[in-house]
Write a protein that holds these residues in place. Structure first.
Motif, PDB file in Angstrom:
ATOM      1  N   ARG A 185      25.515 -42.236 -33.988  1.00 36.16           N
ATOM      2  CA  ARG A 185      24.214 -41.671 -34.346  1.00 36.16           C
ATOM      3  C   ARG A 185      23.282 -42.686 -35.019  1.00 36.16           C
ATOM      4  N   HIS A 186      23.758 -43.893 -35.226  1.00 41.71           N
ATOM      5  CA  HIS A 186      22.895 -44.899 -35.859  1.00 41.71           C
ATOM      6  C   HIS A 186      22.046 -45.624 -34.824  1.00 41.71           C
ATOM      7  N   SER A 187      20.989 -46.284 -35.328  1.00 47.53           N
ATOM      8  CA  SER A 187      20.043 -46.987 -34.461  1.00 47.53           C
ATOM      9  C   SER A 187      20.674 -48.240 -33.858  1.00 47.53           C
ATOM     10  N   ARG A 188      20.219 -48.615 -32.662  1.00 44.83           N
ATOM     11  CA  ARG A 188      20.663 -49.872 -32.091  1.00 44.83           C
ATOM     12  C   ARG A 188      19.682 -51.010 -32.412  1.00 44.83           C
ATOM     13  N   GLU A 189      18.737 -50.757 -33.310  1.00 56.67           N
ATOM     14  CA  GLU A 189      17.846 -51.812 -33.808  1.00 56.67           C
ATOM     15  C   GLU A 189      18.365 -52.332 -35.139  1.00 56.67           C
ATOM     16  N   HIS A 190      18.111 -53.622 -35.395  1.00 61.74           N
ATOM     17  CA  HIS A 190      18.458 -54.187 -36.702  1.00 61.74           C
ATOM     18  C   HIS A 190      17.499 -55.322 -37.032  1.00 61.74           C
ATOM     19  N   LYS A 191      17.052 -55.372 -38.272  1.00 59.71           N
ATOM     20  CA  LYS A 191      16.017 -56.358 -38.636  1.00 59.71           C
ATOM     21  C   LYS A 191      16.527 -57.797 -38.612  1.00 59.71           C
ATOM     22  N   ARG A 192      17.865 -58.022 -38.755  1.00 53.25           N
ATOM     23  CA  ARG A 192      18.384 -59.384 -38.760  1.00 53.25           C
ATOM     24  C   ARG A 192      18.857 -59.833 -37.369  1.00 53.25           C
ATOM     25  N   CYS A 193      18.458 -59.116 -36.353  1.00 49.84           N
ATOM     26  CA  CYS A 193      18.927 -59.408 -34.987  1.00 49.84           C
ATOM     27  C   CYS A 193      18.464 -60.787 -34.507  1.00 49.84           C
ATOM     28  N   GLY A 194      19.291 -61.428 -33.678  1.00 51.97           N
ATOM     29  CA  GLY A 194      18.935 -62.722 -33.114  1.00 51.97           C
ATOM     30  C   GLY A 194      17.731 -62.649 -32.192  1.00 51.97           C
ATOM     31  N   THR A 195      17.524 -61.507 -31.529  1.00 45.60           N
ATOM     32  CA  THR A 195      16.342 -61.348 -30.686  1.00 45.60           C
ATOM     33  C   THR A 195      15.074 -61.446 -31.534  1.00 45.60           C
ATOM     34  N   SER A 196      15.079 -60.780 -32.690  1.00 46.44           N
ATOM     35  CA  SER A 196      13.940 -60.866 -33.604  1.00 46.44           C
ATOM     36  C   SER A 196      13.757 -62.303 -34.074  1.00 46.44           C
ATOM     37  N   PHE A 197      14.870 -62.957 -34.404  1.00 42.23           N
ATOM     38  CA  PHE A 197      14.810 -64.352 -34.855  1.00 42.23           C
ATOM     39  C   PHE A 197      14.108 -65.226 -33.816  1.00 42.23           C
ATOM     40  N   LEU A 198      14.479 -65.073 -32.544  1.00 45.86           N
ATOM     41  CA  LEU A 198      13.878 -65.894 -31.492  1.00 45.86           C
ATOM     42  C   LEU A 198      12.398 -65.586 -31.320  1.00 45.86           C
ATOM     43  N   LEU A 199      12.022 -64.308 -31.472  1.00 47.25           N
ATOM     44  CA  LEU A 199      10.596 -63.972 -31.379  1.00 47.25           C
ATOM     45  C   LEU A 199       9.811 -64.694 -32.474  1.00 47.25           C
ATOM     46  N   TYR A 200      10.347 -64.693 -33.692  1.00 50.12           N
ATOM     47  CA  TYR A 200       9.619 -65.334 -34.793  1.00 50.12           C
ATOM     48  C   TYR A 200       9.677 -66.863 -34.690  1.00 50.12           C
ATOM     49  N   VAL A 201      10.691 -67.399 -34.022  1.00 50.80           N
ATOM     50  CA  VAL A 201      10.689 -68.839 -33.723  1.00 50.80           C
ATOM     51  C   VAL A 201       9.466 -69.174 -32.868  1.00 50.80           C
ATOM     52  N   VAL A 202       9.201 -68.333 -31.852  1.00 49.40           N
ATOM     53  CA  VAL A 202       8.052 -68.564 -30.976  1.00 49.40           C
ATOM     54  C   VAL A 202       6.743 -68.461 -31.762  1.00 49.40           C
ATOM     55  N   VAL A 203       6.624 -67.421 -32.597  1.00 47.61           N
ATOM     56  CA  VAL A 203       5.379 -67.200 -33.348  1.00 47.61           C
ATOM     57  C   VAL A 203       5.157 -68.313 -34.371  1.00 47.61           C
ATOM     58  N   ILE A 204       6.197 -68.648 -35.119  1.00 52.09           N
ATOM     59  CA  ILE A 204       6.068 -69.678 -36.169  1.00 52.09           C
ATOM     60  C   ILE A 204       5.826 -71.052 -35.551  1.00 52.09           C
ATOM     61  N   SER A 205       6.346 -71.267 -34.346  1.00 51.48           N
ATOM     62  CA  SER A 205       6.136 -72.569 -33.687  1.00 51.48           C
ATOM     63  C   SER A 205       4.649 -72.824 -33.426  1.00 51.48           C
ATOM     64  N   ILE A 206       3.859 -71.772 -33.217  1.00 49.02           N
ATOM     65  CA  ILE A 206       2.420 -71.958 -32.997  1.00 49.02           C
ATOM     66  C   ILE A 206       1.802 -72.640 -34.220  1.00 49.02           C
ATOM     67  N   LEU A 207       2.192 -72.196 -35.406  1.00 44.44           N
ATOM     68  CA  LEU A 207       1.642 -72.761 -36.643  1.00 44.44           C
ATOM     69  C   LEU A 207       2.178 -74.171 -36.904  1.00 44.44           C
ATOM     70  N   ILE A 208       3.490 -74.336 -36.775  1.00 43.90           N
ATOM     71  CA  ILE A 208       4.088 -75.633 -37.126  1.00 43.90           C
ATOM     72  C   ILE A 208       3.745 -76.700 -36.092  1.00 43.90           C
ATOM     73  N   PHE A 209       3.732 -76.336 -34.822  1.00 46.54           N
ATOM     74  CA  PHE A 209       3.390 -77.328 -33.797  1.00 46.54           C
ATOM     75  C   PHE A 209       1.937 -77.792 -33.923  1.00 46.54           C
ATOM     76  N   SER A 210       1.084 -76.954 -34.527  1.00 45.51           N
ATOM     77  CA  SER A 210      -0.328 -77.336 -34.668  1.00 45.51           C
ATOM     78  C   SER A 210      -0.513 -78.434 -35.710  1.00 45.51           C
ATOM     79  N   LEU A 211       0.547 -78.747 -36.480  1.00 39.51           N
ATOM     80  CA  LEU A 211       0.435 -79.774 -37.518  1.00 39.51           C
ATOM     81  C   LEU A 211       0.368 -81.172 -36.924  1.00 39.51           C
TER      82      LEU A 211
END
Length: 290
Positions: A185-211
């Motif tokens: 009965r629990h959710s199959r979503e989790h905030k520490r998931c590797g899928t979420s991690f990879l999404l934020y790698v993509v988003v954060i790369s926009i900022l860091i690569f712009s340096l």
């Protein structure tokens, strides 16, 4: 025998689940004969030996390398449980397979967007527009890749085990007894998931690569590959914050990653939940000798 508490994580493998706790890593796999094969090993992070590696950003880089190393062991165990003895993979073969996969990921998600964005740069737009277009291309390739592999039957079973992994950890963190009925009965979503991690790698790369702005497209490719550990370290800090806080702002910023998990998780059946529970309980210390 001691039963571990603390933060647990994991990943889906072929017909099974790997779980990692503070002291042990365990893999449980459903074999073709229906039995559950379980393997465990003690894990000692480099961060325990070298306190300097616990510093923010650095700990994310170390965690990424350790996750890749454990992932190879887990995949090798799960693959070999599914194959005849004379066709089983050696550690060297699995390492080569992983390196080739990693190189493919770098080519698809780092090199290709940088090369394609070179045509946008030729239109004399501002550097920030170029970086946003590059990030959008990278994000589009990432989501397109997930959609494509989610159509494969074998990958759909891996995604079911991914859902089972999340459900078991959510049940544990909610304080529930780990039975199939409770976990289901629990959710199959989790905030520490590797899928979420990879999404934020993509988003954060926009900022860091712009340096770094260089004219040569190949120097830009080299710079982006060189900055990947820093990007991963920053993304790790965000996932760590998201996992430890439950407020409106953190939940809102975590929501895109949770939505994306709709692609990489599927509703598991009871037999898959049973495997995930076996993996978690072994990583937790239940059933261990001593």
């Amino acid at each position: 025998m001691s039963v571990q508490r603390g933060v647990f994580g994991g990943q889906a493998v072929i017909e099974g689940v790997m779980m990692r706790g503070p002291q042990w890593m365990a893999i449980a796999v459903r074999r073709p004969d229906g039995e559950i094969a379980v393997h465990r090993e003690e894990v000692r992070s480099l961060m325990q030996r070298y306190p300097v590696l616990r510093l923010p950003i650095l700990r994310g880089m170390v965690a990424m390398v350790e996750a890749l190393t454990l992932g190879i062991s887990a995949l090798m165990f799960s693959a070999n449980q599914s194959m005849p003895e004379d066709e089983q993979l050696s550690r060297g073969e699995m390492t080569v397979t992983t390196v080739v996969g990693f190189a493919f990921a770098i080519a698809l998600f780092v090199v290709a967007p940088t090369l394609l964005t070179n045509y946008v740069k030729a239109l004399s737009v501002t550097p920030m527009v170029t970086h946003v277009v590059e990030g959008a291309l990278r994000l589009g390739l990432f989501i397109g890749y997930l959609v494509a592999i989610s159509l494969m039957k074998d990958i759909q079973r891996v995604f079911q085990y991914h859902g089972a992994e999340h459900k078991v950890i959510n049940a544990y963190e909610a304080g529930d007894e780990l039975t199939v009925e409770n976990v289901r009965r629990h959710s199959r979503e989790h905030k520490r998931c590797g899928t979420s991690f990879l999404l934020y790698v993509v988003v954060i790369s926009i900022l860091i690569f712009s340096l770094i702005n260089v004219e040569s497209v190949w120097l830009r490719v080299v710079a982006r590959i060189g900055m990947l550990p820093l990007v991963a370290g920053v993304a790790y800090e965000w996932i760590r914050i998201a996992g430890r806080h439950d407020n409106a702002l953190v939940n809102a910023l975590s929501r895109p990653g949770m939505w994306l998990q709709g692609l990489t998780t599927r509703e598991p059946d009871d037999s898959q939940i049973e495997v995930a529970i076996a993996s978690f309980e072994t990583a937790r210390g239940h059933g261990l000798p001593g």
